[in-house]
Design an enzyme around this catalytic site. Structure first.
Site, PDB file in Angstrom:
ATOM      1  N   ASP A   3      -5.489  -3.439  -1.930  1.00 58.34           N
ATOM      2  CA  ASP A   3      -6.950  -3.480  -2.109  1.00 58.34           C
ATOM      3  C   ASP A   3      -7.299  -3.978  -3.516  1.00 58.34           C
ATOM      4  OD1 ASP A   3      -5.598  -1.097  -2.564  1.00 58.34           O
ATOM      5  OD2 ASP A   3      -7.328   0.191  -2.271  1.00 58.34           O
TER       6      ASP A   3
ATOM      7  N   LYS B 103       0.883  -1.170   0.000  1.00 58.13           N
ATOM      8  CA  LYS B 103       0.000   0.000   0.000  1.00 58.13           C
ATOM      9  C   LYS B 103       0.926   1.227   0.000  1.00 58.13           C
ATOM     10  CE  LYS B 103      -4.225   1.765   0.450  1.00 58.13           C
ATOM     11  NZ  LYS B 103      -5.349   1.557  -0.461  1.00 58.13           N
TER      12      LYS B 103
END
Ligand code: NAD
Length: 361
Positions: free
Chosen positions: A224, A191
């Protein structure tokens, strides 16, 4: 040859699964000198420590262990035995192959992914500051004074360290595994758009390491997006390398893709020793019911047999398990079309069926 192996039955459903696993690896013709070592919640209640030093010493001596799951209290209580073992023994690579066996109940029969999870750093480092603690308040003041950021005074804080050293060795492990096992691609998951100094470093080091493996394709994905891609087109992925926490979450996601936690094996590997264990936990609500699936830990045992050089036994056990899954008869409730299916066998019934195949073959 007889192998000296530390055997940790664990707690919850761990002991009944472990018993089934011992029976099948012995039926596969391999000789073991089991050094049985207890750890977990029962040991904590008896001795005040869920992971006595003797367990660690046994693994250091034998270099190989197989372990049932161990319960970790939620939100308080003792720290995870599983995480402590990985850190104490520097078992830096958590290797979790997720391959759909023919006959498993999955919408994704083509899945064949290998998860390589960093096992020693990240939010699992255990560097935590409790709400209202004096050190926590000092840390909040320190952060305010150094970088001008305000953390609410009623906060608890967990630190997320990711190092060049830790990342380099886990990404190398992923590429070396890919090379040795005929895999085509490594995907680094992060991320880095948000956590620029921890995940950003993980990505930067991943890219650098990838340069020394020109024969293996490399790409990266934001975590994600990775989760979405895995449930939509898992066949596009091969070896995934992830920091500790994302690796934990994506391991369960990938287990779901191949038919559930009852089928997802794993190994924690360091430079000198290895501890083999399933991805799943102790499923305490099923404790003592002879109900849960021992196959995930049996597949972990196959990884152990390969690690010990017992290739023929590993292959025979794999074929026997594949037959059981393909036929769908002697399997536990989680592998039947409905969890209430009366034809489901228990944990020991799976071991009985596999031993029968091994002995006849
Ligand atoms: P869990 O993996 O124990 O169980 C979640 C659910 O998955 C179960 O209720 C069950 O429906 C299913 N399941 C799990 N293993 C199965 C099996 N072998 N066969 C069939 N179904 C199975 O996860 P949890 O309930 O979140 O955790 C229980 C405890 O285990 C917690 O204390 C947790 O910290 C611990 N844990 C330990 C390990 C480990 O020892 N390495 C790993 C994960 C969780």
């Amino acid at each position: 040859m007889t192998h000296n192996v530390t055997l940790i039955p664990g707690d919850g459903t761990g002991p009944e699964i472990t018993e089934a696993v011992v029976r099948v690896v012995e039926a596969a013709g391999v000789k073991f000198n089991w050094d049985v070592q207890n750890a977990g919640i029962d040991v904590f209640e008896a001795e005040g420590n869920p992971l006595p030093q003797r367990v660690i010493e046994s693994i250091k001596k034998n270099k190989v262990a197989i372990k049932g799951p161990v319960t970790t209290p939620v939100g308080g209580g003792f720290r995870s035995v599983n995480v402590t073992l990985r850190q104490e023994l520097d078992l830096y690579a958590c290797l979790r192959p997720c391959k759909a066996y023919e006959g498993a109940r999955t919408r994704f029969p083509e899945v064949d992914i290998v998860i390589v999870r960093e096992n020693t750093e990240d939010l699992y480092a255990g560097i935590e500051f409790k709400k209202d603690d004096e050190n926590t308040l000092s840390l909040i003041d320190f952060i305010k004074s150094k970088i001008g950021k305000t953390i609410r005074s009623d906060s608890g804080i967990s630190i997320k360290p990711i190092s060049v050293f830790g990342t380099e060795r886990i990404v190398r492990f992923a590429f070396d595994y890919a090379r040795a096992n005929g895999r085509r691609k490594v995907t680094s998951v992060h991320k880095a758009n948000i956590m620029k100094f921890s995940d950003g470093l993980f990505l930067e080091v991943s890219k650098k390491v990838a340069e020394s493996y020109p024969d293996i394709e490399f790409e990266d994905r934001i975590i994600d997006n990775m989760c979405m891609q895995l449930v939509q087109k898992p066949e596009q992925y091969d070896v995934l390398v992830l920091p500790n926490l994302y690796g934990d979450v994506v391991s369960d996601l990938a287990a779901g893709l191949i038919g559930g936690l009852g089928l997802a094996p794993g190994a924690n590997i360091g430079t000198e020793m290895a501890v083999f264990e399933a991805t799943h936990g102790s499923a305490p609500k099923y404790k003592g019911l002879n109900k849960v699936n021992p196959i995930a830990m049996m597949l972990s045992a196959i990884m152990m047999l390969n690690y010990l050089g017992e290739k023929d036994a590993a292959s025979a056990l794999d074929s026997a398990i594949a037959k059981i899954i393909r036929e769908g008869k002697d399997v536990t409730y989680d592998m039947k079309p409905s969890p209430d299916d009366k034809t489901a066998v228990g944990t020991s019934g799976v071991a009985d069926a596999i031993c029968k195949i091994l002995k006849s073959g």
